[in-house]
Design a protein around this motif. Structure first.
Motif, PDB file in Angstrom:
ATOM      1  N   SER A  43       1.006  -1.215   0.575  1.00  0.00           N
ATOM      2  CA  SER A  43      -0.396  -0.049  -0.175  1.00  0.00           C
ATOM      3  C   SER A  43       0.355   1.608   0.053  1.00  0.00           C
ATOM      4  O   SER A  43       0.885   2.516  -0.514  1.00  0.00           O
ATOM      5  CB  SER A  43      -1.307   0.060   1.748  1.00  0.00           C
ATOM      6  OG  SER A  43      -1.698  -1.624   0.977  1.00  0.00           O
ATOM      7  N   GLN A  85      -7.030   0.791  -0.473  1.00  0.00           N
ATOM      8  CA  GLN A  85      -7.489   0.224  -0.242  1.00  0.00           C
ATOM      9  C   GLN A  85      -8.363  -0.297   1.053  1.00  0.00           C
ATOM     10  O   GLN A  85      -9.739  -0.638   1.106  1.00  0.00           O
ATOM     11  CB  GLN A  85      -6.716  -1.070   1.355  1.00  0.00           C
ATOM     12  CG  GLN A  85      -7.022  -1.788   1.396  1.00  0.00           C
ATOM     13  CD  GLN A  85      -4.953  -2.637   2.308  1.00  0.00           C
ATOM     14  OE1 GLN A  85      -3.732  -2.036   1.976  1.00  0.00           O
ATOM     15  NE2 GLN A  85      -5.863  -3.711   2.983  1.00  0.00           N
ATOM     16  N   ASP A 159      -5.977  -0.993  -4.985  1.00  0.00           N
ATOM     17  CA  ASP A 159      -5.652  -0.752  -3.705  1.00  0.00           C
ATOM     18  C   ASP A 159      -6.952  -2.804  -2.999  1.00  0.00           C
ATOM     19  O   ASP A 159      -7.140  -2.185  -2.682  1.00  0.00           O
ATOM     20  CB  ASP A 159      -5.182  -0.510  -2.141  1.00  0.00           C
ATOM     21  CG  ASP A 159      -4.060  -0.652  -1.951  1.00  0.00           C
ATOM     22  OD1 ASP A 159      -3.484  -2.359  -1.337  1.00  0.00           O
ATOM     23  OD2 ASP A 159      -3.110  -0.159  -0.926  1.00  0.00           O
ATOM     24  N   GLU A 160      -6.241  -3.902  -3.549  1.00  0.00           N
ATOM     25  CA  GLU A 160      -6.757  -5.239  -2.963  1.00  0.00           C
ATOM     26  C   GLU A 160      -7.925  -4.486  -3.045  1.00  0.00           C
ATOM     27  O   GLU A 160      -9.359  -5.019  -2.863  1.00  0.00           O
ATOM     28  CB  GLU A 160      -6.892  -4.667  -1.729  1.00  0.00           C
ATOM     29  CG  GLU A 160      -4.976  -5.088  -0.783  1.00  0.00           C
ATOM     30  CD  GLU A 160      -5.118  -5.629   0.347  1.00  0.00           C
ATOM     31  OE1 GLU A 160      -6.312  -6.659   0.652  1.00  0.00           O
ATOM     32  OE2 GLU A 160      -3.965  -6.021   0.565  1.00  0.00           O
TER      33      GLU A 160
END
Ligand SMILES: Nc1ncnc2c1ncn2[C@@H]1O[C@H](COP(=O)(O)OP(=O)(O)OP(=O)(O)O)[C@@H](O)[C@H]1O
Ligand SMILES: [Mg+2]
Lengths: 234, 287, 312
Positions: A43, A85, A159-160
């Motif tokens: 991240s 994220q 992010d994810e």
């Protein structure tokens, strides 16, 4: 022309460095995945590319322009969008308003792009007047992506995007990301579902403790023994 | 008795309107900059005195001087932000709060220096009130309530219909996401100060119409204003409307049973009660 | 001014500055060590002053008491009364963000001010309470130097208590709470209880300062407390001296009090007809000074031990 080039990036949040000389690149139209254990700095690397982290050494180049020292709102204008994220929607605002905020810097007519996003994510069209805070995790993830796409970026940082989603939703999300990528948008994404991510991506990077560990094509990484042991559940 | 209560309720709505305008500004600023702006009461006083200068000095009618006072106060708020608060923003909200306490004191001194320490009024003489049965209604009171309704409506339209207004809500919702969406935070902050300062000026003018002008007028209202903002859920401008009305009504109605001197204590008690049972406010704020 | 006058003035000046130093030490426990914002310093100060006055004056029909008790009992009572008020307000606000405490202390100070002005049975209202005995007047006489000595003694006492507290494990927990509340909570400590203890401790020192003030002046009335300016001066003193540093708090008190007194003599030159403007100008100067310090040297003259520059 390389879309994004991260060169020898070292930096962190003001205290000790989190990233130590990380290199990474994304070619136009490519889908690149970053995997690595929790706390590896994935991240942080995304944030660094977006001007949100103190960079001590190294550079971030976007289409060969140095964007290392730019502010986030200036980076957005270059054609990069970022989906964090966590907390990646405006909870008290409606779906439609969230999308509008994604297009804040655009001064032209945003209706056509909004319609395209509603077609791409029909669920969002159904919920356009609902406040984002009252939506399910999967819906929010769609909205976050939709928000980022409002600028029609050349590069999308995710992010994810599948964190916390049910298996069906995960498949759907990967499918959607693949479609976005096929439309010519470069993708750099961090993923915990390493197996699936590596299967759809062009290339992947393995990051551990803020350093490059391995990088290779998706299939090669899937076949790599070390990587399999570490992240793919044997 | 019933008419007495009704009369007090009318006063309550009037002071509730004034408190609402102040509390909205406090809430907006809190939502975006995350600090309790202690100079807000004194900004109200500055607005009231700006209008006074135009009324007493140039013979303007009050309604015509209000827009200038609003613009002037908005400018003062933005100037304070740009010279002082902007430099402290990255440090911490606590330092901002302390700084604003100092600004409050400094603003009041400036008011005293320019306009003197004595009471002033916009118009001397007693307004002929309207009588509805046993109820007395002053024309000024009607203007205050109507003015507050118009302003709150305008603010609502601004926050829900304009890009800048929505950006303000976005920043208050999720500052980091607003930044990565490309929302220019500094510009939004300037607009926030202008809006908050402008509303404070109107609140100050209304307070001056309702009572009188005095250098301490704003600071004295700070506690009820914050009580209103907290009651409504600080950082939630819409909550400030409900909070303002509850505090205004409670302060006026309480005079039936307790000494009017202790009106601020009523606001305080309500605030404390709220902090005990529901610290996030009537509407979910940011505790 | 001749030597005698100068000396009298010097004693007077030092005594007043000393009382502010005690206040600054109290605020340092709350803000410097713990990060709490108390905008109601003057309220706790007034509670202390009135408590000690009521306890030590001769019986009077004009107000509650007096109880004709010794000076030290008065000071102890002053500390206890301020502490009780602090427990009440702290109990409500300790679990909340520091902004709420700040607002609540404005409220409590305002209510205290109104009560002392209006509850004549308690305080004799605006007419005030006269005849408060000088400290140890029966044994040591009424020499102003005695008062100064007593005040200096109490500064030492206050300094010793706060410095000991700061170095103790208790003080370390307070600083840890200030820096990283969640971490301390995760370590199983009762954050609210520590905060409350610090708030009460600081407030009792403010009450002590109030008691000293009452005995030093001999007469108190609601007008004697410039409520807000008093609070404000203490804040500027602590920030200027160095929040978190006890020597800084004392130094800041003396330095700012010197500045404040100097501006007084400056503005006196302007003449009586500008007295109110001059007063406003002084306050404005101090208000601007605070902003300059916050921007240019936020750590104060004597920074807190072991704190990196600008890291608050
Ligand atoms: N805002 C921050 N301030 C200070 N340190 C941080 C911050 N965010 C993350 N860190 C630290 O940086 C390191 C890397 O965190 P990062 O979030 O980049 O990891 P990650 O690889 O994304 O992990 P995950 O898979 O859990 O998301 C961690 O040690 C973390 O504690
Ligand atoms: Mg992460």
């Amino acid at each position: 022309m390389t879309l994004l080039a991260i060169e020898g990036l070292t930096g962190g949040y003001g205290g000790a460095d989190i990233l130590h000389g990380v290199d990474l690149r994304v070619e136009p139209g490519e889908m690149v995945v970053i995997i690595g254990p929790n706390g590896a700095g994935k991240s942080t690397l995304m944030k660094a590319a977006f001007g949100l982290v103190k960079i001590r050494e190294g550079a971030v180049l976007f289409e060969r322009r140095d964007i290392t020292a730019l502010r986030p709102d200036q980076i957005v204008r270059q054609g990069i969008s970022y989906v964090p994220q966590e907390q990646n929607v405006f909870p008290s605002m409606t779906v439609e308003e969230n999308l509008e905020m994604g297009a804040f810097i655009r001064n032209d007519d945003i209706r056509p792009q909004m319609d395209r996003i509603y077609t791409f994510f029909p669920r969002l069209a159904e919920r356009r007047d609902q406040v984002a805070g009252s939506m399910s995790g999967g819906e929010r993830q769609m909205l976050a992506m939709g928000r980022a796409l409002m600028l029609e970026p050349k590069l999308l940082l995710l992010d994810e995007p599948t964190a916390g989603l049910s298996p069906i939703f995960i498949d759907q999300t990967f499918e959607r990301i693949r479609k976005i990528n096929e439309a010519g948008i470069g993708i750099l994404m961090v993923e915990q579902n390493a197996k699936q991510a590596l299967a759809v991506c062009d290339r992947g990077y393995v990051l551990t403790m803020g350093r490059n560990r391995v990088d290779d094509t998706g299939p090669n990484l899937l076949a790599n023994k070390d990587v399999a042991e570490m992240f793919l559940g044997g | 008795m019933a008419t007495d209560l009704l009369q007090l309720a009318i006063y309550g709505v009037v002071s509730g309107s004034i408190l609402t305008l102040g509390a909205i500004g406090v809430s907006l600023i809190y939502g975006i900059l995350r600090f309790a702006h202690f100079a807000h009461g004194d900004l109200m006083a500055v607005g009231a005195y700006f209008a006074f200068s135009l009324v007493a000095g140039l013979g303007f009618p009050l309604w015509a001087s209000a827009p200038f006072a609003v613009a002037g106060t908005a400018l003062v708020a933005v100037a304070i932000d740009q010279t002082v608060y902007r430099r402290l923003r990255r440090v911490s909200p606590i330092i901002l709060l302390i700084s604003s306490f100092g600004i409050a004191i400094a603003l009041r001194s400036v008011v005293q220096l320019i306009w003197g320490p004595h009471n002033q009024v916009y118009a001397s003489g007693i307004q002929l009130p309207w009588r509805v049965g046993d109820i007395v209604i002053k024309p000024d009171h009607v203007w205050i309530v109507l003015g507050a309704i118009v302003l709150v409506t305008a603010l609502h339209l601004f926050l829900t219909r304009t890009k800048m207004g929505k950006a303000m809500r976005a920043m208050s919702d999720n500052m980091d996401l607003a930044l990565v969406s490309g929302i220019p935070s500094e510009r939004v902050i300037v607009v926030t100060w202008a809006v908050g300062g402008g509303m404070a000026a109107v609140a100050g003018i209304f307070l001056g119409m309702d009572t009188r002008l005095h250098p301490v007028m704003g600071w004295s209202l700070l506690l009820p204003v914050f009580a209103a903002a907290i009651l409504g859920g600080i950082g939630r401008p819409y909550g400030a409307i409900a909070g303002g009305m509850v505090i205004g009504l409670a302060m006026e109605m309480s005079t039936v049973v307790i000494d009017p001197t202790y009106k601020p204590a009523v606001a305080f008690a309500l605030m404390v009660l709220m902090l005990i049972v529901r610290p996030q406010g009537l509407f979910k704020g940011n505790p | 001014m001749e030597l005698g006058g100068l000396l009298t003035y010097g004693v007077f000046f030092l005594t007043q500055a000393g009382i502010y130093a005690v206040l600054a030490l109290g605020l340092n426990v709350q803000y410097g060590l713990t990060g709490q914002i108390n905008i109601g310093v003057a309220g706790f100060f007034a509670v202390g002053a009135y408590t000690s006055a009521i306890l030590t004056t001769a019986t009077s029909s004009a107000h509650l008491g007096g109880f004709d008790l010794p000076f030290l009992v008065g000071i102890a009572g002053a500390m206890a009364a301020s502490a009780i008020v602090a427990v009440g307000i702290g109990w409500v606000t300790m679990r909340l963000r520091s902004d709420y405490l700040a607002i609540a202390t404005i409220g409590i100070a305002e209510i205290i001010r109104l009560a002392f002005k209006n509850e004549e049975w308690l305080t004799n209202g605006v007419r005030g309470i006269p005849g408060i005995p000088r400290p140890f007047v029966e044994t040591l006489g009424a020499d102003p130097l005695i008062s100064l000595g007593v005040v200096l003694g109490f500064i030492l006492l206050g300094y010793w208590m706060v410095e000991r507290a700061r170095r103790s494990p208790w003080g370390r927990v307070l600083r840890a709470i200030r820096e990283n509340e969640d971490g301390v909570m995760a370590a199983g400590k009762n954050v609210a209880r520590f905060r409350l203890q610090a708030f009460v401790f600081g407030s009792s020192l403010m009450g002590m300062a109030g008691g000293l003030y009452a005995h030093f002046l001999g007469f108190i009335s609601p007008e004697a407390f410039m409520p807000l300016y008093g609070t404000f001066l203490v804040w500027v003193m602590l920030i200027a001296g160095g929040a978190g540093n006890n020597r800084g708090a004392v130094l800041g008190a003396f330095a700012i009090w010197m500045l404040w007194s100097a501006t007084d003599s400056l503005t006196r030159e302007l003449g009586a007809e500008y007295a109110t403007q001059a007063g406003a100008l002084r306050v404005l100067l101090i208000g601007v000074l605070l902003q300059v310090i916050l921007i240019a040297r936020p750590q104060g003259i004597l920074p807190e031990h072991g704190r990196r520059k600008g890291s608050r």
